[in-house]
Design a protein around this motif. Sequence first.
Motif, PDB file in Angstrom:
ATOM      1  N   VAL A1059      33.293 -12.284   5.660  1.00 47.25           N
ATOM      2  CA  VAL A1059      31.891 -11.949   5.372  1.00 47.25           C
ATOM      3  C   VAL A1059      31.003 -12.600   6.422  1.00 47.25           C
ATOM      4  N   VAL A1060      30.037 -11.828   6.925  1.00 41.92           N
ATOM      5  CA  VAL A1060      28.951 -12.368   7.734  1.00 41.92           C
ATOM      6  C   VAL A1060      27.665 -12.110   6.968  1.00 41.92           C
ATOM      7  N   GLY A1061      26.884 -13.145   6.809  1.00 43.59           N
ATOM      8  CA  GLY A1061      25.634 -12.985   6.073  1.00 43.59           C
ATOM      9  C   GLY A1061      24.710 -14.147   6.305  1.00 43.59           C
ATOM     10  N   THR A1062      23.550 -14.070   5.676  1.00 43.02           N
ATOM     11  CA  THR A1062      22.549 -15.127   5.830  1.00 43.02           C
ATOM     12  C   THR A1062      22.495 -15.979   4.574  1.00 43.02           C
ATOM     13  N   MET A1063      22.174 -17.246   4.774  1.00 45.24           N
ATOM     14  CA  MET A1063      22.091 -18.165   3.645  1.00 45.24           C
ATOM     15  C   MET A1063      20.675 -18.243   3.082  1.00 45.24           C
ATOM     16  N   TRP A1064      19.717 -17.724   3.845  1.00 46.81           N
ATOM     17  CA  TRP A1064      18.331 -17.642   3.358  1.00 46.81           C
ATOM     18  C   TRP A1064      17.675 -16.445   4.032  1.00 46.81           C
ATOM     19  N   ALA A1065      16.443 -16.167   3.671  1.00 49.10           N
ATOM     20  CA  ALA A1065      15.771 -14.939   4.119  1.00 49.10           C
ATOM     21  C   ALA A1065      15.537 -14.948   5.626  1.00 49.10           C
ATOM     22  N   VAL A1066      15.752 -13.773   6.246  1.00 49.90           N
ATOM     23  CA  VAL A1066      15.535 -13.578   7.676  1.00 49.90           C
ATOM     24  C   VAL A1066      14.754 -12.285   7.867  1.00 49.90           C
ATOM     25  N   ASP A1067      13.918 -12.234   8.896  1.00 50.24           N
ATOM     26  CA  ASP A1067      13.140 -11.022   9.174  1.00 50.24           C
ATOM     27  C   ASP A1067      14.063  -9.827   9.395  1.00 50.24           C
ATOM     28  N   GLU A1068      13.603  -8.648   8.986  1.00 44.91           N
ATOM     29  CA  GLU A1068      14.418  -7.435   9.128  1.00 44.91           C
ATOM     30  C   GLU A1068      14.733  -7.133  10.592  1.00 44.91           C
ATOM     31  N   GLU A1069      13.759  -7.321  11.469  1.00 43.99           N
ATOM     32  CA  GLU A1069      13.984  -7.021  12.873  1.00 43.99           C
ATOM     33  C   GLU A1069      15.006  -7.982  13.473  1.00 43.99           C
ATOM     34  N   VAL A1070      14.942  -9.251  13.037  1.00 47.22           N
ATOM     35  CA  VAL A1070      15.928 -10.230  13.509  1.00 47.22           C
ATOM     36  C   VAL A1070      17.321  -9.830  13.036  1.00 47.22           C
ATOM     37  N   THR A1071      17.423  -9.452  11.775  1.00 47.84           N
ATOM     38  CA  THR A1071      18.718  -9.014  11.222  1.00 47.84           C
ATOM     39  C   THR A1071      19.262  -7.830  12.005  1.00 47.84           C
ATOM     40  N   ARG A1072      18.389  -6.875  12.319  1.00 51.59           N
ATOM     41  CA  ARG A1072      18.825  -5.667  13.046  1.00 51.59           C
ATOM     42  C   ARG A1072      19.357  -6.040  14.432  1.00 51.59           C
ATOM     43  N   ARG A1073      18.643  -6.925  15.130  1.00 49.23           N
ATOM     44  CA  ARG A1073      19.057  -7.312  16.477  1.00 49.23           C
ATOM     45  C   ARG A1073      20.392  -8.032  16.453  1.00 49.23           C
ATOM     46  N   ILE A1074      20.529  -8.962  15.505  1.00 50.95           N
ATOM     47  CA  ILE A1074      21.764  -9.744  15.444  1.00 50.95           C
ATOM     48  C   ILE A1074      22.923  -8.865  14.996  1.00 50.95           C
ATOM     49  N   ALA A1075      22.669  -7.943  14.063  1.00 52.77           N
ATOM     50  CA  ALA A1075      23.735  -7.044  13.616  1.00 52.77           C
ATOM     51  C   ALA A1075      24.220  -6.168  14.757  1.00 52.77           C
ATOM     52  N   SER A1076      23.276  -5.657  15.556  1.00 56.37           N
ATOM     53  CA  SER A1076      23.646  -4.812  16.689  1.00 56.37           C
ATOM     54  C   SER A1076      24.506  -5.594  17.679  1.00 56.37           C
ATOM     55  N   ALA A1077      24.059  -6.809  18.000  1.00 59.48           N
ATOM     56  CA  ALA A1077      24.826  -7.637  18.934  1.00 59.48           C
ATOM     57  C   ALA A1077      26.186  -8.001  18.346  1.00 59.48           C
ATOM     58  N   PHE A1078      26.224  -8.260  17.050  1.00 60.85           N
ATOM     59  CA  PHE A1078      27.478  -8.642  16.390  1.00 60.85           C
ATOM     60  C   PHE A1078      28.500  -7.504  16.458  1.00 60.85           C
ATOM     61  N   TYR A1079      28.095  -6.296  16.088  1.00 65.93           N
ATOM     62  CA  TYR A1079      29.048  -5.190  16.091  1.00 65.93           C
ATOM     63  C   TYR A1079      29.496  -4.837  17.512  1.00 65.93           C
ATOM     64  N   HIS A1080      28.582  -4.997  18.455  1.00 69.87           N
ATOM     65  CA  HIS A1080      28.957  -4.773  19.852  1.00 69.87           C
ATOM     66  C   HIS A1080      30.048  -5.756  20.260  1.00 69.87           C
ATOM     67  N   SER A1081      29.874  -7.012  19.867  1.00 73.78           N
ATOM     68  CA  SER A1081      30.867  -8.032  20.213  1.00 73.78           C
ATOM     69  C   SER A1081      32.184  -7.780  19.508  1.00 73.78           C
ATOM     70  N   GLU A1108      17.152 -15.891  22.902  1.00 71.32           N
ATOM     71  CA  GLU A1108      15.781 -15.876  23.386  1.00 71.32           C
ATOM     72  C   GLU A1108      14.902 -15.063  22.434  1.00 71.32           C
ATOM     73  N   GLY A1109      13.801 -15.638  22.026  1.00 71.81           N
ATOM     74  CA  GLY A1109      12.812 -14.907  21.232  1.00 71.81           C
ATOM     75  C   GLY A1109      13.022 -14.948  19.734  1.00 71.81           C
ATOM     76  N   ILE A1110      14.103 -15.527  19.274  1.00 70.75           N
ATOM     77  CA  ILE A1110      14.334 -15.630  17.828  1.00 70.75           C
ATOM     78  C   ILE A1110      14.276 -17.100  17.436  1.00 70.75           C
ATOM     79  N   PRO A1111      13.446 -17.443  16.437  1.00 77.01           N
ATOM     80  CA  PRO A1111      13.315 -18.850  16.029  1.00 77.01           C
ATOM     81  C   PRO A1111      14.656 -19.432  15.592  1.00 77.01           C
ATOM     82  N   LEU A1112      14.817 -20.721  15.828  1.00 74.50           N
ATOM     83  CA  LEU A1112      16.059 -21.405  15.489  1.00 74.50           C
ATOM     84  C   LEU A1112      16.392 -21.268  14.005  1.00 74.50           C
ATOM     85  N   GLU A1113      15.383 -21.396  13.149  1.00 70.61           N
ATOM     86  CA  GLU A1113      15.619 -21.351  11.708  1.00 70.61           C
ATOM     87  C   GLU A1113      16.173 -20.000  11.266  1.00 70.61           C
ATOM     88  N   GLN A1114      15.899 -18.936  12.054  1.00 72.65           N
ATOM     89  CA  GLN A1114      16.403 -17.609  11.702  1.00 72.65           C
ATOM     90  C   GLN A1114      17.808 -17.389  12.284  1.00 72.65           C
TER      91      GLN A1114
END
Length: 1123
Positions: A1059-1081, A1108-1114
């Motif tokens: 499972v890959v997921g978040t432990m707390w709330a993250v912005d939708e755009e951040v989730t989309r970017r990370i998901a795209s990069a994750f599946y590419h990898s 770059e451009g995504i806060p550390l907490e996210q």
Amino acid sequence: MSEPPISGDPTSQRIDELLQRAHELYTKALQGNPSDLDFAIAHYRGALGVIWNLSSDAHSQLLGDFANVLVMRFQQQGSRADLACAMECHLAGLALRPIGHPMRMITLMDFATALLIRFKEDSTLSDIHLAIDNFAAALSLCPFEHPARCALIMKSANAFLSRFENCGDAEDLERAIEQYQSVVELSPPRERLAPLSNLANALQSRFHRFHELNDLQLSIQHSCAALHLLPTYHPARPQILRTLAGGFFERFHQKGDTVDLETARRYCQALLDLCSQEHPYHTLALNNLADILLARFQHQGDPIDLDLAIGHYRTACIHSEGQPDQGMHLDHLGNAQLLQFRQCGDMADLHRAIENHTLALELHPLGHQCRPATLAALASCLDVRFEQQGELADLKTALNCYNDALTLCPENHRRRPVILNNIAAALEMYFRQYNDLNDLNRCIAYYREALDLYPTTHVDRPVTLTGLACALLSRFELLGNEFDIDQALLHCTVALDARSLGHPARPASLLTMAKILRSRFLPWDDPKKLDAVFEHLRAAKDACQPGHSLLLDIHAELSMIHFLRYLVLQHSMDLKEAFGYHELSMAFGSGGIWVAFRASLYWVQSAEMFRHASAVDAYRTALRLLDRCVIVAKAPELRRELTRRHAELMLDAFSAAIRHKQPDLAVEMLEQGRLLLWTQLALHRSILDDLRSCGEQGARLADNFEQLNHRLERGQQHHREVQKQRDAVITQIRRLDGFSHFLMHPSYADIQKAARDGPVIVVNASQYLCNAIIIFTTGQPALVPLPKITLADVARLASLFHDIVRYSGDPDPGRDRERRLINLLTELWDLVVSPVVDRLLPHTPKGSRIWWCPTGKFAALPLHAAGLHHGIELNLSQLYISSYAPTLLSLIKSRRTKSSNTPRRSSFVPSLTNFLKGRKGKSSRPSTPILTSSTFAAICSDEKTEDIDMLRKVLPLTCTMTRITGANATYEHAIRAIREQPWIHFASRAEPNFDLPFESHFPLHDKPMSLLEIAQTLAEVERPPEFAFLSVSHGSSGTERHETMHFPHALHLAGFQSVVGTMWAVDEEVTRRIASAFYHSVVVESRGAVNCTNAAKALSQALKMVEEGIPLEQRIAFVHVGV
């Protein structure tokens, strides 16, 4: 108007004959010839038919006699027409005897008597008020020397007593007693029978109201005097015998003198012998004699008395069927059956008792005077059934019944102290289960109120004193207030003095006194102070017959005291005795589980206090017994509460094993405890639930195991035979597929398989010290001390981290939140992660995968993100690829499932998905192998498809994808996809529930889909899905919990291997970017396919790509769990 007949007129002679004959017949009826009543009434009616030539005095006399004979027939035959006609005659007679008439007093008295009779028939208050007024008017007209004065005063007293019984006004009772006393004083000795008897009854009523013992003494005295005046077969003898038996029985309750009990039994037996089956007192005499026999059984313990009492109660119930007092007899029978259950342990007796009290409650509706007693009796039975079967609904219903009963009992109600005792005992039990101080405080308050209501010599007062002493002892152990322990000692001393040698309840008071004295002992006290504790325990043990239920507690307490003395004096014999008694405390198999568990906790506490080497054995025993307690507790809420309350036990056990240089045992005990904790946090189910899901044979074996446990729990005789039967059932269970290690726990060699693909780091914080252990593929676990951090520091960091991430996604213009987060991650690196990395580096190449298994408050911290996040400075993500594992065995199971097309149940522990299995055998999934990573499903409850479009662009064409979006995103479609597709992308944000993790859910178009439902679905498939990607909708849980189960961890336990997921709330755009990069990898790492074993590495690369451009907490919200 016609002239009156002249003397010798035939009409006048006929009237005289009618009246004379009517009077003769009336007199015969009064002497016991009821058949003459009808003839007398006919003659009176005939005389009234020719009243035109009677004087007003003669007419009024005739009306009065006719009314009296009608009242007499009403009392015998119950015709309301007779009573109505009598009232009309009395009123007509009063009109003929106006104020000043010398005979008006007689008519007033007769009219008032008829009103009193009618009041007793239908309880119309206006009748009793009018009757008392007419009696008073008649008394005002009655000369002191009048021969009817005594009878008139008696009837007036009867009216006052009747109104008191109906309305409860104590002033009426006082007037009745005064008038009865005046009749006794006015009557010659041989005519005092009736007033003495009535006075005795009235004094008993006043005793029940005000509890003045002198009233009871006078009642017995007057009843004895009345009995002395009676011939053997006088019709009033049954009433006086009944009053005497009740008086002596009540005095026994007040003073505890067995002579009074035997005297009450003798009088009650005489009453029963005197009353035939048709006599109105026969059923009541049976019931009262049974009450006395039951009390003698409770006082002296002869089972013959109990059997006789139950026989009498059953007969009374049969004879009273359809009668107003049937409910009372059912209640008394239920009380006796409860005692029989406590004596013999047959659950059928308990079920019959509950059934009888339930029937009685139906016969005692709201407003019935017996309803409080019935509610309390039913609650007592439900209490006991809760103790036996662990159904929390029974305990809650019992408390509700007690509260209802207490509401119906005012302060002066005679049942109130009994009900207070019962509800206090129930609250103490509730406190033992849930450890809520409010319950304990209410318990103590109720015991104290009951104590204030009981006279100092009452036979039930020692029960209250002992209960209060136990409750105060519990509060002292919780809060340490010396006043509580001093009060407990005082109350227990008084209770012990009241229970002489041979009293059945004396062992309980002796045991309580021993516990109090043990709790007062301090490590630096003179060891000789323990001699008194041993003395009380030995006396308690000697007073118990073999098989007595208290022996378990006594043996457990003896184990504690011997161990305590060993710690002080270091005599090896004491240690040997301690272990011996500890084994005896479990001599009845499961019967000693709860007692032995409490004893093991005390052993843990003492060993830690004195830093003794036996602490490891103490923890190992306590964890084993906790596991058994969870198994025998049927209520899910109770199992969950048990594991939550003792969650620190596993952490302290880990610490103790480390301190005593047994790191492999530390891992075993921690994993055992965490499996128990996470299982109950997730699903609140036990291994017996899993067993029942395995078809008819599994259900039968689970029921047999549970029944044998209950029999052992009650400490019945023949317990060795029952233990053998239980062992045979365990053997049968272990023959079932997947249950070969039933009631056994994994060894370190089993657990070490979790490190097959990389080291596993267990991080633990206890009240004693903080440590990490690294489990490698081979060899012993490597200990990593964490001397710079304490449990308080971990709690502080968890609270600080929660305050930071709950605002994740909100603007942070001054970057204050980011600075606080970086400081926290730096501190986490310095205190925890850096020492672990230093130990890893010589054995584990950089870039390798590692698995974190944090416990307690550590589970709330982002160990995977620790580091010096300042420019190019070092952090963990630059060294290793981190994943999480909720438990080590769940990781092993996921790897086994991944490596084989045929899933196998773990041989040493039931997995959470197995707990949910509704059946065994093949599922609806196709049996032919499915090509790995060939199918993909994306679930989104709204119409937005940006995430899914992004996935389609990234995934290879060889990976087919099912879209479940918008109106098509129904519960049925989502469940089908989860059942059939290996990879699931949850585009809908998850809604976590941190209190009940498996009630977390995904919102869908028609209804939400919970993790519990997902787990139930995956428990039935032949091959569970490989991977899930998700994000949560709001922040992390609070810091008040012992350990947090994050949504990705719960989804892994539900059945997803990775499972890959978040432990707390993250912005939708951040989730989309990370998901795209994750599946590419993932695609890159898998060389054009998708493979869940590459998920952790792919996530690590994706987070670096979008840094770059995504806060550390996210960024650090994303974690990987599983293989």
